[in-house]
Design a protein around this motif. Structure first.
Motif, PDB file in Angstrom:
ATOM      1  N   ASN A 217       0.880  -1.198   0.039  1.00 11.79           N
ATOM      2  CA  ASN A 217       0.107  -0.128  -0.150  1.00 11.79           C
ATOM      3  C   ASN A 217       1.001   1.355  -0.020  1.00 11.79           C
ATOM      4  OD1 ASN A 217      -1.731   2.121   0.991  1.00 11.79           O
ATOM      5  ND2 ASN A 217      -3.167   0.977   1.551  1.00 11.79           N
ATOM      6  N   LEU A 218       0.761   2.134  -1.178  1.00 11.67           N
ATOM      7  CA  LEU A 218       1.686   3.265  -1.144  1.00 11.67           C
ATOM      8  C   LEU A 218       1.519   4.201   0.106  1.00 11.67           C
ATOM      9  CD1 LEU A 218       3.714   4.268  -3.446  1.00 11.67           C
ATOM     10  CD2 LEU A 218       2.007   5.686  -4.159  1.00 11.67           C
ATOM     11  N   ILE A 219       0.428   4.428   0.394  1.00 13.36           N
ATOM     12  CA  ILE A 219      -0.084   5.393   1.481  1.00 13.36           C
ATOM     13  C   ILE A 219       0.677   4.783   2.718  1.00 13.36           C
ATOM     14  CG2 ILE A 219      -1.782   6.406   2.964  1.00 13.36           C
ATOM     15  CD1 ILE A 219      -1.817   7.259   0.163  1.00 13.36           C
ATOM     16  N   GLU A 220       0.677   3.564   2.804  1.00 12.01           N
ATOM     17  CA  GLU A 220       1.260   3.136   4.116  1.00 12.01           C
ATOM     18  C   GLU A 220       2.866   3.236   3.968  1.00 12.01           C
ATOM     19  OE1 GLU A 220      -0.069   2.013   6.970  1.00 12.01           O
ATOM     20  OE2 GLU A 220      -1.906   2.758   6.144  1.00 12.01           O
ATOM     21  N   MET A 221       3.373   2.998   2.816  1.00  6.79           N
ATOM     22  CA  MET A 221       4.743   3.139   2.817  1.00  6.79           C
ATOM     23  C   MET A 221       5.304   4.715   3.026  1.00  6.79           C
ATOM     24  SD  MET A 221       7.248   1.996  -0.601  1.00  6.79           S
ATOM     25  CE  MET A 221       7.034   3.390  -1.779  1.00  6.79           C
ATOM     26  N   TYR A 222       4.553   5.583   2.451  1.00  4.67           N
ATOM     27  CA  TYR A 222       4.600   6.953   2.569  1.00  4.67           C
ATOM     28  C   TYR A 222       4.636   7.316   4.183  1.00  4.67           C
ATOM     29  CZ  TYR A 222       4.254   8.384  -2.460  1.00  4.67           C
ATOM     30  OH  TYR A 222       4.562   8.593  -3.656  1.00  4.67           O
ATOM     31  N   LYS A 223       3.795   6.702   5.087  1.00 10.36           N
ATOM     32  CA  LYS A 223       3.500   6.833   6.439  1.00 10.36           C
ATOM     33  C   LYS A 223       4.923   6.351   6.875  1.00 10.36           C
ATOM     34  CE  LYS A 223      -1.348   6.467   7.181  1.00 10.36           C
ATOM     35  NZ  LYS A 223      -2.563   5.725   7.628  1.00 10.36           N
ATOM     36  N   LYS A 224       5.413   5.259   6.683  1.00 11.04           N
ATOM     37  CA  LYS A 224       6.728   4.656   7.073  1.00 11.04           C
ATOM     38  C   LYS A 224       7.889   5.622   6.673  1.00 11.04           C
ATOM     39  CE  LYS A 224       5.357  -0.197   7.011  1.00 11.04           C
ATOM     40  NZ  LYS A 224       5.653  -1.477   6.222  1.00 11.04           N
ATOM     41  N   ILE A 225       7.883   6.114   5.542  1.00 12.61           N
ATOM     42  CA  ILE A 225       8.991   7.096   5.229  1.00 12.61           C
ATOM     43  C   ILE A 225       8.840   8.267   6.078  1.00 12.61           C
ATOM     44  CG2 ILE A 225       9.794   8.631   3.385  1.00 12.61           C
ATOM     45  CD1 ILE A 225       8.959   6.406   1.262  1.00 12.61           C
ATOM     46  N   GLY A 226       7.625   8.899   6.218  1.00 14.88           N
ATOM     47  CA  GLY A 226       7.428  10.052   7.080  1.00 14.88           C
ATOM     48  C   GLY A 226       7.926   9.836   8.517  1.00 14.88           C
ATOM     49  N   LYS A 227       8.078   8.971   8.919  1.00 16.74           N
ATOM     50  CA  LYS A 227       8.365   8.717  10.493  1.00 16.74           C
ATOM     51  C   LYS A 227       9.716   8.087  10.284  1.00 16.74           C
ATOM     52  CE  LYS A 227       3.696   7.581  12.000  1.00 16.74           C
ATOM     53  NZ  LYS A 227       2.890   6.446  12.473  1.00 16.74           N
TER      54      LYS A 227
END
Length: 430
Positions: A217-227
């Motif tokens: 899930n791209l949104i979940e990956m972005y969340k991981k990157i953000g943190k």
């Protein structure tokens, strides 16, 4: 020109096998008929590029490659164009993509460090020239026959000139898994800091054999990157972990700089200090401090290497896409101070009965006194400082008839300026 193997491109290169292709371009291996040297030629389809509005991206890629000359950046040799195609002739790097090596598994520590050192030195050099790559990943890192790294594909790169007034870049680009958190957040970002993050992801991939941020899930990956939410493999050395935590800091303000990376003890092991010599060999290209010779007129814009290249006839890239005879910009250089140039332009304007309106930022505006074929003639003269006694001047039409404008500039202003012109666009330097 045909795309068949063995055909001759622009009467200079014998075309070989295809090395790769994309939506707008194909890359071929080729041989210089005169010297026998092997090159790679990117053949860009003009019609396709124009249709989808990618002109600026192609221009940018050519400009950046022309500007950046470093042992670990793919070198551009020349650019040619026919009616239908643009031919970008580059160094042929034979070892393939670093991605192919990573796909086979993790890389030994010393080898990974060597690639990382070469990557950082090349990125540092690019940044010193005001160039930010914005899409650093193993697919854009090639290996030559000596197993040395070369950065390629500057299609997404940004130049310092493309920053907004807040000093930040605002274009969302790059490959998701390698993109810095601030790029994803679309709040504007420092191109140098974003590249440093991507270099950290590349180092992690080299040593681990897989990506630090993964999710279907791209949104979940972005969340991981953000943190900056990732885990190190157990076998990672502690000094590498400490360095990567500083590189992949989600806060760009506290993220480590390239200068500090180069001081790191793990990084410095076996580092070839000659790589740093390239960074300083032409620091004269960097933008200097603004000289304000005329407080009434305001400062002239300083030029860096990109400006000079894009202004020079040999790399005036607009000619690849438009009819030069109808160009609205005319450029010349003068070995004079800004005050001398301004004074000369004012004298000429009186003789030609043109009204002069002074503006800040090195711009003079000229307006005709009577209606022409397409209204009142209006054009700007913008003065760019290279050194306090060497300037480039760009004349740009704003209103009126193009032919009338070109007649005034070429047949009347040019002869009147002959005693201060060093080169006029289109002529060889004397």
């Amino acid at each position: 020109m045909g795309d068949k193997k063995g055909s001759v491109l622009m009467q200079r290169y014998e075309q070989g096998k295809i090395l790769g292709h994309g939506t707008f371009a194909k890359v071929y291996q080729a041989r210089n008929i005169e010297t026998g040297a092997n090159v790679a030629i990117k053949v860009v389809d003009k019609e396709k590029v124009l249709k989808v509005g990618m002109i600026e991206q192609i221009k940018r890629e050519i400009s950046v490659m022309r500007l950046v000359r470093h042992p670990h950046v793919v070198q551009l040799y020349e650019v040619m164009a026919s009616k239908a195609k643009i031919y970008i002739v580059m160094e042929h790097v034979r070892g393939g993509e670093l991605f192919d090596k990573v796909a086979r598994g993790k890389i030994k520590g010393d080898i990974a460090r060597k690639y990382f050192q070469q990557l950082i030195s090349a990125v540092d050099y690019c940044h010193s020239r005001g160039v930010y790559h914005r899409d650093l990943k193993p697919e854009n890192l090639l290996l030559d026959q000596n197993e040395d790294l070369k950065i390629t594909d500057f299609g997404l790169s940004a130049l310092a000139e493309s920053r907004r007034q807040d000093g930040l870049l605002h274009t969302m680009c790059g490959t998701p898994a390698y993109v810095a958190p601030e790029v994803i957040h679309r709040k504007g970002y420092d191109g140098a800091k974003a590249d440093i993050w991507s270099c950290g992801v590349v180092l992690f991939v080299l040593l681990a054999g897989y990506l630090p941020f993964q999710d279907s899930n791209l949104i979940e990956m972005y969340k991981k990157i953000g943190k900056a939410e990732f885990k190190f493999p157990n076998m990672f050395p502690s000094d590498v972990k400490r360095l990567l935590l500083k590189i992949m800091d989600p806060n760009p303000k506290t993220r480590i700089s390239i200068a500090k990376i180069m001081e790191n003890s793990w990084f410095r092991k076996g580092f070839d200090s000659k790589l740093l010599e390239n960074r300083h060999e032409s620091d004269a290209y960097k933008t200097g401090s603004v000289q304000d010779d005329d407080s009434m007129f305001g400062p002239c814009y300083n030029l860096n290497a990109f400006d000079i290249i894009s202004f020079s006839e040999g790399f005036d890239l607009s000619g690849l896409f438009e009819d030069k005879s109808q160009k609205k910009e005319v450029r010349f250089s003068a070995r004079e101070t800004a005050l001398t140039i301004i004074s000369k332009l004012e004298d000429i304007s009186k003789k030609l009965k043109l009204k002069v309106k002074k503006k800040n930022g090195g711009i003079m505006r000229f307006e005709g006194c009577k209606e022409g074929r397409k209204g009142i003639l209006c054009f700007d003269a913008e003065i760019f400082e290279v050194t306090p006694t060497f300037h480039m001047i760009e004349l740009k039409k704003l209103g009126g008839d193009t032919l009338e404008y070109l007649k005034v500039v070429r047949q009347e202003m040019r002869p009147a300026l002959k005693d201060i012109i060093w080169t006029w666009q289109g002529e060889q330097e004397t």
